[in-house]
Enzyme design. Sequence first.
Site, mmCIF file in Angstrom:
data_model
loop_
_atom_site.group_PDB
_atom_site.id
_atom_site.type_symbol
_atom_site.label_atom_id
_atom_site.label_comp_id
_atom_site.label_asym_id
_atom_site.label_seq_id
_atom_site.Cartn_x
_atom_site.Cartn_y
_atom_site.Cartn_z
ATOM 1 N N ASN A 7 0.882 -1.166 0.000
ATOM 2 C CA ASN A 7 0.000 0.000 0.000
ATOM 3 C C ASN A 7 0.921 1.218 0.000
ATOM 4 O O ASN A 7 1.509 1.574 1.021
ATOM 5 C CB ASN A 7 -0.868 -0.044 1.259
ATOM 6 C CG ASN A 7 -1.793 1.148 1.359
ATOM 7 O OD1 ASN A 7 -1.729 2.072 0.538
ATOM 8 N ND2 ASN A 7 -2.631 1.159 2.375
ATOM 9 N N ARG A 241 -11.483 15.685 8.408
ATOM 10 C CA ARG A 241 -12.252 16.108 7.227
ATOM 11 C C ARG A 241 -13.701 16.408 7.609
ATOM 12 O O ARG A 241 -14.278 15.724 8.436
ATOM 13 C CB ARG A 241 -12.253 15.003 6.168
ATOM 14 C CG ARG A 241 -10.939 14.855 5.461
ATOM 15 C CD ARG A 241 -10.972 13.687 4.488
ATOM 16 N NE ARG A 241 -9.858 12.802 4.747
ATOM 17 C CZ ARG A 241 -9.804 11.531 4.369
ATOM 18 N NH1 ARG A 241 -10.803 10.980 3.706
ATOM 19 N NH2 ARG A 241 -8.749 10.803 4.650
ATOM 20 N N GLU A 385 -7.821 -5.340 5.132
ATOM 21 C CA GLU A 385 -7.717 -5.003 3.715
ATOM 22 C C GLU A 385 -6.565 -5.758 3.048
ATOM 23 O O GLU A 385 -6.646 -6.138 1.891
ATOM 24 C CB GLU A 385 -7.530 -3.484 3.553
ATOM 25 C CG GLU A 385 -8.830 -2.730 3.821
ATOM 26 C CD GLU A 385 -8.635 -1.262 4.143
ATOM 27 O OE1 GLU A 385 -8.180 -0.965 5.264
ATOM 28 O OE2 GLU A 385 -8.946 -0.420 3.293
#
Length: 398
Positions: A7, A241, A385
């Site tokens: 990743n 965010r 993941e």
Amino acid sequence: MKVFVINCGSSSLKFQLIDSESEKCLAKGLCERIGIDGSMITYAPEGGEKEKAISPMPDHTEAIRLVLEALTNPKTGVVKNLDEIGAVGHRVVHGGEKFAESVVIDAEVLAAVEECNDLAPLHNPANLIGINACRKLMPNTPMVGVFDTAFHQTMPEEAYLYGLPYEYYRKYKIRRYGFHGTSHSYVSARAAAVLGKQYDELKIIVCHLGNGASISAVKNGKCVDTSMGLTPLEGLIMGTRSGDIDPAIIEFLAHKEGKGIDEIMSVLNKKSGVLGLSENLSSDFRDLEDGYNKGDVNAIRALKTYCYRVAKYIGSYVAAMNGVDVICFTAGVGENAPLVRSFVCEHLGYLGIELDEEANHKRGEDIAVTTPGSRTTVMVIPTNEELAIARETVRLVG
Ligand code: ADP
């Protein structure tokens, strides 16, 4: 087969070596500050000591070379030589509309991923650099790209279109794509397996709550809606965010604060979310939970607002699927913050949810946190993941 999962970010690279038969992680680690002074590699073989070393990494090729050296190190490595690594699985953030599935990487795929760079300018170029560096060092090893957006490509048009002039979709492909797809897919399938039910007969809502957070509606094994949009800024309130806001706020703030669009976007990405709501107390939920327990008003405000937004999205996805059987919590916050799960469920009495407080305080297991009599099941499913990427890689090249 041993699968090397990568990743790759712009200055960091996370990796795992996974044995696909046992599905165990043989070694994992992280390279940080690639291309910056003070580059550092952390490496941990399964069951062994974690090692950290400062080592210059002017680029990603050098970082991957160091990782491969660590994996084959005669003392602490987990393979004798690189031939033992059967394939490489790369996380790729944006596959646009081109990739609804994982793919074996070749020159054509690389060109198509590059075309999606516009849609994820911070992430995709870094992913491509990682793939190219790996191809240089392991030219004969097959590589697979697994896209964050792919699982969401089954969304119907009515869910992925914005209420904008349609020509912007035609010209620029402006639409909802969604992210964290690998996690939403893994967690929803795992929930069905743990419950011993048919995945393609369930209505599942997955709340992936990490630093970035998104929620998805998975009906009969297919994603029908998700909260992140063209970019990962839309949807839930996150660590830093904002998630959904009235788009007119951007112009309003630009006038009031005398700031340009770039500065406002930086506020929305880096200074908002629970960090901003808590008057900069923290973006980390461990600090917010501590604050809440001490009665800190900033922590209480941030947590309550965050959880209300999650509950509101759950309601809208119950509407999107005309019902829900299972709600799953996953990722750093979703797996580890019982307070967040409990606050969210307080809003969900209409779904007949009865939380089992003892189960809600367990950690690290696939577990139902509702009572057996609860009309809707709420579960905690730790995401993985890397394992999902390794499975996809073996499916395509195994
Ligand atoms: P990402 O992959 O998006 O970087 P993670 O899924 O690893 O994020 O989630 C990281 C976040 O999880 C941290 O910022 C923190 O807020 C939260 N977190 C981690 N451990 C705990 C914990 N024990 N209690 C509450 N929150 C936690």
